[in-house]
Design an enzyme around this catalytic site. Structure first.
Site, PDB file in Angstrom:
ATOM      1  N   HIS A   1      42.711  50.681  40.286  1.00 44.29           N
ATOM      2  CA  HIS A   1      44.059  51.014  40.167  1.00 44.29           C
ATOM      3  C   HIS A   1      44.234  52.467  39.660  1.00 44.29           C
ATOM      4  O   HIS A   1      44.602  52.588  38.739  1.00 44.29           O
ATOM      5  CB  HIS A   1      45.243  49.944  39.695  1.00 44.29           C
ATOM      6  CG  HIS A   1      46.570  50.369  39.973  1.00 44.29           C
ATOM      7  ND1 HIS A   1      47.479  49.327  39.984  1.00 44.29           N
ATOM      8  CD2 HIS A   1      47.095  51.366  40.295  1.00 44.29           C
ATOM      9  CE1 HIS A   1      48.646  49.668  40.360  1.00 44.29           C
ATOM     10  NE2 HIS A   1      48.463  51.187  40.508  1.00 44.29           N
TER      11      HIS A   1
ATOM     12  N   GLU B   1      44.391  49.586  44.792  1.00 47.02           N
ATOM     13  CA  GLU B   1      45.758  49.658  44.497  1.00 47.02           C
ATOM     14  C   GLU B   1      46.374  50.743  43.993  1.00 47.02           C
ATOM     15  O   GLU B   1      45.768  51.504  43.140  1.00 47.02           O
ATOM     16  CB  GLU B   1      46.007  48.312  43.165  1.00 47.02           C
ATOM     17  CG  GLU B   1      45.363  47.133  43.689  1.00 47.02           C
ATOM     18  CD  GLU B   1      45.698  46.290  42.534  1.00 47.02           C
ATOM     19  OE1 GLU B   1      45.740  45.020  42.567  1.00 47.02           O
ATOM     20  OE2 GLU B   1      46.116  46.650  41.318  1.00 47.02           O
TER      21      GLU B   1
ATOM     22  N   HIS C   1      48.080  39.548  38.233  1.00 49.51           N
ATOM     23  CA  HIS C   1      48.903  39.993  37.141  1.00 49.51           C
ATOM     24  C   HIS C   1      49.162  38.940  36.206  1.00 49.51           C
ATOM     25  O   HIS C   1      49.735  37.960  36.382  1.00 49.51           O
ATOM     26  CB  HIS C   1      50.301  40.616  37.412  1.00 49.51           C
ATOM     27  CG  HIS C   1      50.882  41.514  36.275  1.00 49.51           C
ATOM     28  ND1 HIS C   1      50.632  43.109  36.779  1.00 49.51           N
ATOM     29  CD2 HIS C   1      51.250  41.587  35.333  1.00 49.51           C
ATOM     30  CE1 HIS C   1      51.072  43.596  35.565  1.00 49.51           C
ATOM     31  NE2 HIS C   1      51.412  42.815  34.659  1.00 49.51           N
TER      32      HIS C   1
END
Length: 237
Positions: free
Chosen positions: A43, A70, A190
């Site tokens: 990410h 991401e 997450h």
């Protein structure tokens, strides 16, 4: 079996805290694959405080599993993804100053924007996932925007798991069912960890992939990297 994609951002955070190239993020990713991970997630953020854009270019030619990038689809990120062409891009609406992702897309409000961005990725053969909260009403617009999958933002589930896991998972089950109705695959990520992952995987229909970084890397400090990956895979079997 739900695939495990290992997010290596925290490896890069450790490297960047000292400068130099220890630990090496490419080596970490290759080891994760060797130890059984079925994917690698990164990410990159605009300030490159953990994964750097250069890391993404270094990783692409050597990875043998699925590569998931991401990020917030600002112009620089879109250009990176189109240049690298990973297996999957996950669109996350994180603010530039966010410590970590903390909300999913309002796909209704931003459907036109998402549709435009997704069309560019799909034209290059890149599978596209939209990061969403566990709100079933967000799913039809994600499908209409052209997404292949949604990634459920699982922090609320993880936060409430210990108090009442049935109540915590209920909106995620409902949202996943709506995704199936709309023809979308389901990912999750997450704050999933060794305590809450198994229950999540057992109860979410059509759960194709979870991406886990912070908890997995933290566990590896105590348990070892290879052993930790095997423990997470065990929760998904």
């Amino acid at each position: 079996m739900t695939k495990l994609s290992v997010n290596i951002n925290k490896i890069a955070t450790l490297r960047n805290s000292r400068g130099g190239d220890i630990p090496n993020v490419v080596e970490a990713a290759l080891n994760a694959e060797r130890f059984g991970a079925q994917g690698i997630t990164v990410h990159p953020r605009p300030d490159e405080r953990h994964i750097r854009y250069r890391d993404v270019y270094d990783l692409k030619p050597v990875l043998t599993t699925e590569f998931n990038i991401e990020g917030n689809p600002i112009d620089r990120f879109v250009d990176l993804v189109l240049d690298v062409r990973p297996t999957q891009v996950t669109l996350v609406p994180d603010a530039h100053n966010a410590i970590t992702s903390n909300a999913g897309w309002d796909t209704v409000t931003h459907k036109a924007f998402l549709k435009e961005v997704i069309a560019r990725f799909k034209a290059s053969g890149i599978r596209t996932s939209i990061f969403v909260d566990a709100r079933p009403e967000m799913i039809p617009a994600a499908a209409e925007a052209g997404a292949d999958r949604v990634e459920l933002y699982t922090e609320p589930y993880a936060k409430n798991y210990a108090a009442d896991r049935e109540a915590a998972i209920a909106p995620f089950v409902e949202t996943a069912r709506e995704a199936a109705r709309c023809g979308l695959g389901v990912n999750g990520g997450h704050d999933l960890n060794l305590e809450n992952l198994k229950y999540f995987a057992e109860n979410i229909p059509n759960l194709l992939e979870v991406s886990i970084g912070h908890a997995l890397v933290a566990d590896a400090i105590y348990l070892g990297f290879e052993n930790t990956i095997q423990l997470y895979l065990k929760q998904l079997r």
